[in-house]
Design an enzyme around this catalytic site. Structure first.
Site, PDB file in Angstrom:
ATOM      1  CG  ASP A   2      -1.825   1.213   1.251  1.00 40.30           C
ATOM      2  OD1 ASP A   2      -1.685   2.101   0.362  1.00 40.30           O
ATOM      3  OD2 ASP A   2      -2.684   1.296   2.149  1.00 40.30           O
ATOM      4  CG  ASP A  60      -4.087   7.518   3.170  1.00 42.10           C
ATOM      5  OD1 ASP A  60      -4.802   6.876   2.381  1.00 42.10           O
ATOM      6  OD2 ASP A  60      -3.415   8.510   2.835  1.00 42.10           O
ATOM      7  CG  HIS A  77      -4.069  11.669  11.025  1.00 43.03           C
ATOM      8  ND1 HIS A  77      -4.285  12.981  10.684  1.00 43.03           N
ATOM      9  CD2 HIS A  77      -2.772  11.403  10.717  1.00 43.03           C
ATOM     10  CE1 HIS A  77      -3.166  13.498  10.175  1.00 43.03           C
ATOM     11  NE2 HIS A  77      -2.233  12.555  10.190  1.00 43.03           N
ATOM     12  CG  ASP A  97       2.386  15.084  12.149  1.00 43.34           C
ATOM     13  OD1 ASP A  97       3.024  14.062  12.439  1.00 43.34           O
ATOM     14  OD2 ASP A  97       1.757  15.227  11.068  1.00 43.34           O
ATOM     15  CG  HIS A 128       0.153  14.530   7.811  1.00 46.33           C
ATOM     16  ND1 HIS A 128       1.368  13.967   8.167  1.00 46.33           N
ATOM     17  CD2 HIS A 128      -0.010  14.296   6.489  1.00 46.33           C
ATOM     18  CE1 HIS A 128       1.912  13.401   7.091  1.00 46.33           C
ATOM     19  NE2 HIS A 128       1.097  13.594   6.058  1.00 46.33           N
ATOM     20  CG  ASP A 175       4.987  14.386   9.600  1.00 43.97           C
ATOM     21  OD1 ASP A 175       4.990  15.328  10.416  1.00 43.97           O
ATOM     22  OD2 ASP A 175       4.030  13.594   9.479  1.00 43.97           O
ATOM     23  CE1 TYR A 208       5.210   8.226   9.171  1.00 42.65           C
ATOM     24  CE2 TYR A 208       4.890  10.526   8.529  1.00 42.65           C
ATOM     25  CZ  TYR A 208       4.472   9.401   9.212  1.00 42.65           C
ATOM     26  OH  TYR A 208       3.325   9.440   9.945  1.00 42.65           O
TER      27      TYR A 208
HETATM   28  C1  X5A Z   1       0.772  10.516  11.894  1.00 38.94           C
HETATM   29  C2  X5A Z   1       0.994  10.859  10.466  1.00 38.94           C
HETATM   30  C3  X5A Z   1       0.258  10.665   8.179  1.00 38.94           C
HETATM   31  C4  X5A Z   1      -0.705   9.957   7.327  1.00 38.94           C
HETATM   32  C5  X5A Z   1      -0.471  10.283   5.857  1.00 38.94           C
HETATM   33  C6  X5A Z   1      -1.377   9.511   4.959  1.00 38.94           C
HETATM   34  N1  X5A Z   1       0.104  10.355   9.587  1.00 38.94           N
HETATM   35  N2  X5A Z   1      -1.235   9.874   3.604  1.00 38.94           N
HETATM   36  O1  X5A Z   1       1.936  11.542  10.130  1.00 38.94           O
HETATM   37 ZN    ZN Z   2       2.181  13.577  10.043  1.00 43.15          ZN
END
Ligand code: X5A
Ligand code: ZN
Length: 641
Positions: A20, A92, A135, A172, A174, A265, A305
């Site tokens: 994935d 995701d 999330h 973060d 996101h 990230d 990441y």
């Molecule tokens: C915790 C976090 C990111 C999810 C990205 C999905 N989640 N495309 O960084």
């Molecule tokens: Zn993130």
């Protein structure tokens, strides 16, 4: 009072079992490299290691529905096929037979951290966890997250430990939409998030991630979204948002606890974020939060990441939590146009809720015609960016001076615990004694110091002169209290003077001599702290001095907690090299000043209701006057004519 580190290898024991592309970056190595770097650098040994535990059902139910919990409970016994199918209902995210166990440990780790900090066992700490949490929603997994670790931790801190106001800082890259949904109508939890948004083109592509989602009903104003509409954001973009949005609001909010959704990230090299902030920025972000809530800061890992920038960023954060001075915030540029546009939008929509933002500018015209638009700015092309590898120098190794705090005090005053008396014996001439102290700070043998002198004005002149000569870098002089500031020679740019005073002064001598006028003087905590956060700090960070001279004039009127806040915050500059100068008879300030110099968090200022409209306005005016020279003071985009 130490720093807790919470980690358990068990949380590396699940992974993606099928192909994935959306989930390929979320790997067990994220934790092993982060923890490994903490061990190798010796940081782990300096922390108090606290064991993880499993969260109870009741704790999970603080945020999640029983139906969802029961569904997740069935996953450990599922076949690969069942797991894949179960996963399909969410976005995701992936499941694994061991992820439910790990998700309970991730919550438990966060709660152990909250317990350790709230009971005073440690001052602050970090939990290295997988799966991340921000999330995940009431009844849904999302974005690698199963349960919302930080949201549960916030509710738990309120219920278990009586925390009234909790600040969640989500750095973060996101949007933690799960956290937003959880506290949308709740004024007791202030949620701040910046996130890659790109006008809603970036995951999770929600319109409620934009700046105009501010919270509902009683919670209006307590949800702050800072959308990044371009990739390539850098240190100055992040710092600008702290100086001009988060910190002013956070001080006005006055949290009892700060939870950090610490995703990395948002650092350079990350394949998800595609931003360009360097790992050392997290030292500053952490430092700037550490005088809130009496230092009660709990950082919980979310994303991150890039297996090089992630451990570097984690180490920077833990270094700072431990009290080590942050590296110099070098080479800050102006924030980019797209960042300024976001800044202006956020400040504008929040000005009705927060008195520190009362005089923020209107929405830029580009935002009122929402999202069709084309803000330029972030200068990096996203496609180029992602296709080629990025390099950056590893963060500077931090060399801690053998002496943290040296003091020069009258003979009849005892040397405060933890400080070292700088002896007059070898230097019978008081002037030479002070110069020698400055030399030691310049050579990084002493980190900071406090000197009590018969006449601060005289001492200030000598110290400034000597420091400029000894440093191969610039000097920042911060002077608090009315009266003259007899510093000469700011014309060459090697000295920057910022003077806080009640009296309106004609003393604006060019770019490097700035008088900040406060109606009620330095005794008014609301006006003063806002001036420190949104004027002094940006000036100081942009100037990047090698030494800070902090001078308190007699009868400055500055209250104890304010003084300690100022002393604490300024230690983010010049690798913590700061010399505090006070008049000989200001003895009651010795203890508090030394505790700040030793890295002990300042007491909070209380909720700041009373910010005077005329002060906010005066500060705004001064800032506008200075922005041509000082780019970090910008809060609006220059509108094209
Ligand atoms: C915790 C976090 C990111 C999810 C990205 C999905 N989640 N495309 O960084
Ligand atoms: Zn993130």
């Amino acid at each position: 009072m130490g720093t807790a580190l919470i980690y358990d290898e068990e949380m590396t024991k699940y992974k993606l079992l099928w192909v994935d592309p959306a989930c390929k970056f979320e790997v067990p190595e994220r934790l092993t490299v982060s923890h490994g770097a903490l061990v190798e650098s010796g940081l782990a040994d300096r922390c108090v290691s606290v064991p993880v535990r499993e969260a109870t059902d009741a704790e999970i139910l603080l945020v999640h529905s029983a139906e969802y919990l029961e569904a997740v409970k069935t996953t450990p016994s599922m076949s690969l096929e069942d797991l894949m199918e179960f996963t399909l209902q969410y976005g995701d995210v992936y499941f694994h037979p061991n992820i439910y166990h790990c998700a309970k440990l991730a919550i438990g780790a966060s709660l152990q951290l909250v317990d350790s900090v709230m009971t005073g066992k440690v001052r602050n700490g970090m939990a290295l966890v997988r799966p991340p949490g921000h999330h995940s929603m009431h009844s849904a997994a999302s974005g690698f997250c199963i349960f919302n670790n930080v949201a549960i931790a916030a509710r738990y801190a309120q219920q278990r430990h009586g925390a009234k106001r909790v600040l969640i800082v989500d750095w973060d890259i996101h949007h933690g939409q799960g956290v937003q949904y959880c506290f949308e109508d709740d004024p007791s939890v202030l949620y701040f998030s910046w996130h890659r948004f790109e006008h809603q083109k970036f995951w999770p592509q929600l319109k409620e991630s934009d700046f105009d989602t501010v919270g509902k009903e009683k919670g209006a104003g307590f949800n702050i979204n800072v959308p990044w509409n371009k990739v390539g954001m850098q240190n100055s973009d992040y710092l600008s948002v702290f100086f001009h949005i988060l910190l002013p609001v956070a001080y006005e909010f006055c949290p009892d606890l700060v939870l950090v959704s610490a995703g990395f990230d948002s650092a350079i090299g990350d394949p998800e974020g595609e931003m360009r902030a360097t790992p050392d920025i997290f030292a500053h972000l952490t430092h700037l939060l550490m005088n809130l809530a009496e230092g009660k800061v709990c950082a919980v890992l979310e994303g991150g990441y890039n297996l090089t920038s992630l451990p570097q960023s984690v180490c920077q954060t833990v270094h700072t939590l431990l009290g080590d001075p942050a590296p110099c915030p070098a080479n800050l540029d102006a924030p980019c146009k797209s960042a300024l546009e976001s800044l202006q939008c956020v400040r504008s929509v929040h000005r009705t809720y927060w008195s520190c933002l009362r005089h923020a500018a209107d929405l830029p015209t580009s935002c009122s015609t929402k999202h069709i638009n084309t803000a330029e700015g972030a200068d990096q092309e996203p496609t180029e960016e992602s296709s080629q590898e990025i390099f950056w120098p590893p963060p500077m190794k931090r060399v801690f001076p053998p002496t943290r705090t040296a003091v020069v005090l009258p003979d009849d005053v005892a040397c405060p615990d933890g400080c070292k008396r700088w002896s007059l014996l070898e230097h019978p001439d008081p002037q030479l004694c002070l110069s020698a102290l400055v030399d030691k700070m310049v050579k990084n043998e002493i980190c900071n110091g406090l000197v009590l002198v018969p006449d601060v004005s005289v001492a200030m002149i000598c110290l400034a002169q000597h420091a400029v000569a000894a440093l191969n870098k610039r000097l920042l002089v911060v002077c608090v209290g009315d009266g003259m500031v007899p510093i000469q020679g700011t014309e060459d740019g090697k000295t920057l003077v910022v003077h806080f005073s009640r009296k309106e002064s004609e003393e604006q001598r060019g770019k490097h001599f700035i008088t900040v006028h406060l109606t009620k003087g330095c005794g008014d905590a609301s006006g003063f702290i806002q001036a420190v956060l949104s004027l002094l700090l940006p000036l100081g960070y942009e100037y990047d001095p090698g030494l800070v001279l902090l001078v308190q004039k007699p009868d400055s009127g500055v209250c104890d907690s304010m003084w300690r806040q100022l002393t604490g915050l300024l230690q983010g500059l010049a690798q913590g090299h700061m010399l505090v100068v006070m008049q000989e008879d200001e003895r009651k300030h010795i203890g508090p000043t030394c505790s700040s110099l030793l890295g002990i968090a300042a007491p909070s200022l209380g909720q700041l209701h009373s910010l005077l409209p005329e002060d906010v306005e005066a500060l705004e005016r001064l800032r506008r006057r200075l922005t041509p020279d000082w780019k970090l003071l910008q809060t609006t985009v220059a509108e094209e004519p």
